[in-house]
Design a protein around this motif. Structure first.
Motif, PDB file in Angstrom:
ATOM      1  N   LEU A 104       0.856  -1.188   0.000  1.00 54.15           N
ATOM      2  CA  LEU A 104       0.000   0.000   0.000  1.00 54.15           C
ATOM      3  C   LEU A 104       0.894   1.240   0.000  1.00 54.15           C
ATOM      4  N   ASN A 105       0.949   1.928  -1.114  1.00 54.69           N
ATOM      5  CA  ASN A 105       1.846   3.079  -1.225  1.00 54.69           C
ATOM      6  C   ASN A 105       1.220   4.379  -0.748  1.00 54.69           C
ATOM      7  N   THR A 106      -0.068   4.533  -0.987  1.00 56.61           N
ATOM      8  CA  THR A 106      -0.789   5.725  -0.528  1.00 56.61           C
ATOM      9  C   THR A 106      -2.148   5.283  -0.011  1.00 56.61           C
ATOM     10  N   PRO A 107      -2.850   6.152   0.731  1.00 51.74           N
ATOM     11  CA  PRO A 107      -4.185   5.765   1.212  1.00 51.74           C
ATOM     12  C   PRO A 107      -5.149   5.342   0.110  1.00 51.74           C
ATOM     13  N   ALA A 108      -4.956   5.843  -1.102  1.00 56.97           N
ATOM     14  CA  ALA A 108      -5.836   5.421  -2.206  1.00 56.97           C
ATOM     15  C   ALA A 108      -5.734   3.925  -2.457  1.00 56.97           C
ATOM     16  N   ASP A 109      -4.596   3.324  -2.120  1.00 54.78           N
ATOM     17  CA  ASP A 109      -4.394   1.891  -2.346  1.00 54.78           C
ATOM     18  C   ASP A 109      -5.227   1.016  -1.418  1.00 54.78           C
ATOM     19  N   VAL A 110      -5.774   1.605  -0.373  1.00 58.34           N
ATOM     20  CA  VAL A 110      -6.622   0.830   0.541  1.00 58.34           C
ATOM     21  C   VAL A 110      -7.831   0.268  -0.207  1.00 58.34           C
ATOM     22  N   GLU A 111      -8.206   0.916  -1.294  1.00 54.94           N
ATOM     23  CA  GLU A 111      -9.329   0.433  -2.107  1.00 54.94           C
ATOM     24  C   GLU A 111      -9.079  -0.960  -2.656  1.00 54.94           C
ATOM     25  N   LYS A 112      -7.802  -1.372  -2.708  1.00 52.37           N
ATOM     26  CA  LYS A 112      -7.476  -2.712  -3.221  1.00 52.37           C
ATOM     27  C   LYS A 112      -7.825  -3.806  -2.219  1.00 52.37           C
ATOM     28  N   LEU A 113      -8.034  -3.433  -0.968  1.00 53.88           N
ATOM     29  CA  LEU A 113      -8.342  -4.426   0.063  1.00 53.88           C
ATOM     30  C   LEU A 113      -9.810  -4.830  -0.008  1.00 53.88           C
ATOM     31  N   HIS A 114     -10.091  -6.040   0.471  1.00 57.16           N
ATOM     32  CA  HIS A 114     -11.490  -6.478   0.544  1.00 57.16           C
ATOM     33  C   HIS A 114     -12.251  -5.575   1.516  1.00 57.16           C
ATOM     34  N   LYS A 115     -13.430  -5.112   1.087  1.00 55.27           N
ATOM     35  CA  LYS A 115     -14.222  -4.250   1.974  1.00 55.27           C
ATOM     36  C   LYS A 115     -14.802  -5.040   3.139  1.00 55.27           C
ATOM     37  N   VAL A 116     -15.155  -6.288   2.883  1.00 61.35           N
ATOM     38  CA  VAL A 116     -15.644  -7.189   3.933  1.00 61.35           C
ATOM     39  C   VAL A 116     -14.740  -8.419   3.929  1.00 61.35           C
ATOM     40  N   VAL A 117     -14.274  -8.802   5.103  1.00 63.26           N
ATOM     41  CA  VAL A 117     -13.383  -9.959   5.207  1.00 63.26           C
ATOM     42  C   VAL A 117     -14.111 -11.076   5.944  1.00 63.26           C
ATOM     43  N   THR A 170       5.987   7.865   6.749  1.00 59.45           N
ATOM     44  CA  THR A 170       5.303   8.835   5.887  1.00 59.45           C
ATOM     45  C   THR A 170       3.797   8.748   6.095  1.00 59.45           C
ATOM     46  N   TRP A 171       3.283   7.531   6.118  1.00 61.46           N
ATOM     47  CA  TRP A 171       1.839   7.334   6.318  1.00 61.46           C
ATOM     48  C   TRP A 171       1.353   7.946   7.623  1.00 61.46           C
ATOM     49  N   ILE A 172       1.963   7.557   8.731  1.00 60.50           N
ATOM     50  CA  ILE A 172       1.365   7.974  10.021  1.00 60.50           C
ATOM     51  C   ILE A 172       1.502   9.480  10.267  1.00 60.50           C
ATOM     52  N   PHE A 173       2.543  10.096   9.699  1.00 64.16           N
ATOM     53  CA  PHE A 173       2.729  11.524   9.938  1.00 64.16           C
ATOM     54  C   PHE A 173       2.085  12.393   8.860  1.00 64.16           C
ATOM     55  N   LYS A 174       1.975  11.859   7.643  1.00 64.99           N
ATOM     56  CA  LYS A 174       1.360  12.629   6.557  1.00 64.99           C
ATOM     57  C   LYS A 174      -0.134  12.353   6.439  1.00 64.99           C
ATOM     58  N   TYR A 175      -0.520  11.112   6.749  1.00 72.49           N
ATOM     59  CA  TYR A 175      -1.930  10.712   6.633  1.00 72.49           C
ATOM     60  C   TYR A 175      -2.398  10.087   7.957  1.00 72.49           C
ATOM     61  N   PRO A 176      -2.371  10.843   9.056  1.00 72.65           N
ATOM     62  CA  PRO A 176      -2.677  10.225  10.360  1.00 72.65           C
ATOM     63  C   PRO A 176      -4.086   9.656  10.459  1.00 72.65           C
ATOM     64  N   GLU A 177      -5.082  10.351   9.931  1.00 73.91           N
ATOM     65  CA  GLU A 177      -6.461   9.865  10.070  1.00 73.91           C
ATOM     66  C   GLU A 177      -6.692   8.644   9.197  1.00 73.91           C
ATOM     67  N   GLU A 178      -6.150   8.650   7.989  1.00 75.59           N
ATOM     68  CA  GLU A 178      -6.272   7.484   7.120  1.00 75.59           C
ATOM     69  C   GLU A 178      -5.538   6.281   7.729  1.00 75.59           C
ATOM     70  N   SER A 179      -4.407   6.558   8.381  1.00 74.25           N
ATOM     71  CA  SER A 179      -3.667   5.486   9.054  1.00 74.25           C
ATOM     72  C   SER A 179      -4.498   4.880  10.166  1.00 74.25           C
ATOM     73  N   LYS A 180      -5.108   5.727  10.978  1.00 71.78           N
ATOM     74  CA  LYS A 180      -5.919   5.225  12.096  1.00 71.78           C
ATOM     75  C   LYS A 180      -7.113   4.427  11.587  1.00 71.78           C
ATOM     76  N   ALA A 181      -7.697   4.860  10.477  1.00 69.42           N
ATOM     77  CA  ALA A 181      -8.845   4.125   9.920  1.00 69.42           C
ATOM     78  C   ALA A 181      -8.423   2.733   9.457  1.00 69.42           C
ATOM     79  N   LEU A 182      -7.275   2.636   8.794  1.00 70.03           N
ATOM     80  CA  LEU A 182      -6.811   1.322   8.349  1.00 70.03           C
ATOM     81  C   LEU A 182      -6.406   0.458   9.539  1.00 70.03           C
ATOM     82  N   LEU A 183      -5.767   1.036  10.529  1.00 73.77           N
ATOM     83  CA  LEU A 183      -5.401   0.284  11.729  1.00 73.77           C
ATOM     84  C   LEU A 183      -6.641  -0.316  12.393  1.00 73.77           C
ATOM     85  N   LEU A 184      -7.731   0.449  12.431  1.00 73.27           N
ATOM     86  CA  LEU A 184      -8.962  -0.066  13.034  1.00 73.27           C
ATOM     87  C   LEU A 184      -9.559  -1.184  12.190  1.00 73.27           C
TER      88      LEU A 184
END
Length: 372
Positions: free
Chosen positions: A112-125, A179-193
């Protein structure tokens, strides 16, 4: 095909509950002992199996995973007080839709290079569908153990999994994940959850399948400052402990002990003991046992913490270190809430006979009434 969960009454009765008692902080006649990565590459019998089977093939084949899990129990019969299912923390990113290879270390061809790449993950696991092979291996192994020792289930912590998913493997600079946690903190927290919620499902399923204790491995916790640990790792660790306990109660499943191993985060021991919701905290070798006891104030049990490198040092070094650590945990005359272990996973090229000596020394120096 969904895993058919057994009735808890189907399992053989447990003959050795030292680990479970110690994990809950009870006094035991000696310290229970097991070894992180005890089933694996330092054993010649494991290397023999791995000659003809790729790593993740073993993980996904219940018969093979069961065999590997049982190898150290057979080799060290009467000396180990727990088995841990042979699997890997990175099965969760696989379940979320990422490819993971082992060559020889973990590698993600498409991280996952940027938060946009999260779209590649399954929405429901659907964890049961994607990781049912782990559940089958747990059930099979629990039956095959015939009650000799308890079976540990586990998962990686969200921060550690997040790091691998972004870095694409191990790293020395951690450039991408920082880079993720400091540049995209909210997106990072959402993926962590999102990762944490998969962890909860996975751990609850492991208990349904027969796991008797659960461990969460935050192997890269030490890459975070205390401030950043509190923002990016701790909330997900608390989320896991809280929701696993709620789910186990709601589904009338056993209330198994929970262990957290946050490697490198010794600065957080006191606060984790206070409020993280785990019964046991694992320790790396960079904290003194007596200091760890002082920090947690008896609120949790402790696990660890011999430097794995001592196993390269020969019998005198192993015995001296075990004796010192036992004294540091204050176990002479019996153990109170301490599980003997290494401070991280056992390393390749350790002589299995030296591993046996380590186990024998723990038995000797933690036994009730021992003044050796």
């Amino acid at each position: 095909m969904p895993h058919e969960y057994p009735s808890l009454n189907d399992f053989p009765p447990l003959k050795n509950d030292l680990l479970l008692r110690a994990a809950r902080g009870e006094k035991t006649e000696r310290a229970p002992v097991w070894i992180m990565r005890q089933a694996g590459r330092y054993l010649p019998e494991y290397r023999e199996v791995s000659k003809s089977h790729e790593f993740f093939e073993i993980c996904r084949t219940p018969d093979l995973a069961t065999e590997i899990t049982l190898q150290p129990i057979r080799r060290y019969t009467g000396l180990l007080d727990a088995s841990i299912i042979f699997s890997d923390i990175l099965v969760i990113p696989q379940a979320m839709g990422m490819e993971v290879l082992m060559n020889p270390g973990p590698s993600f061809p498409d991280p996952l290079n940027t938060p946009a790449d999260v779209e590649k993950l399954h929405k429901v696991v659907d964890v049961e569908e994607r990781l049912g092979y782990v559940y089958k291996a747990i059930t099979q192994t629990r039956m095959a153990l015939a009650g000799e020792v308890p079976l540990i289930g586990f998962c990686g912590a969200p921060w550690t999994l997040f790091l691998y998913m972004i870095e694409g493997g191990g790293s020395k600079t951690f450039q991408k994940v920082k880079t993720w946690i400091f540049k995209y903190p909210e997106e990072s927290k959402a993926l962590l959850l999102r990762i944490a919620n998969v962890c909860v499902d996975f751990l609850v399923g492991q208990v349904k399948a027969g796991a008797q204790l659960l461990q969460v491995f935050d192997s890269n916790a030490g890459e975070l400052s205390p401030h950043d640990f509190d923002h990016f790792s701790r909330p997900t660790l608390v989320h896991i402990s809280t929701n696993v306990r709620k789910r186990l109660a709601a589904e009338k499943l056993p209330s198994v002990p929970l262990t957290l191993f946050a490697k490198g985060a010794n600065y957080a021991l006191a606060s984790l003991a206070e409020s993280a919701g785990y019964d046991t905290l694992g320790l790396d070798w960079l904290v003194d046992p007596a200091e760890a006891r002082r920090l947690v104030k008896g609120k949790v049990a402790l696990q660890g913490n011999m430097d794995p490198g001592v196993l390269y040092g020969g019998r005198d070094a192993i015995e001296g270190t075990v004796k010192r650590i036992c004294a540091g945990f204050g176990v002479d005359g019996g153990s109170q809430g301490w599980i003997a272990n290494l401070g991280h996973g056992i390393r390749p090229f350790v002589d299995p006979e030296d591993t046996m000596w380590f186990l024998q020394c723990v038995h000797k120096y933690s036994a009730q009434g021992s003044n050796a």
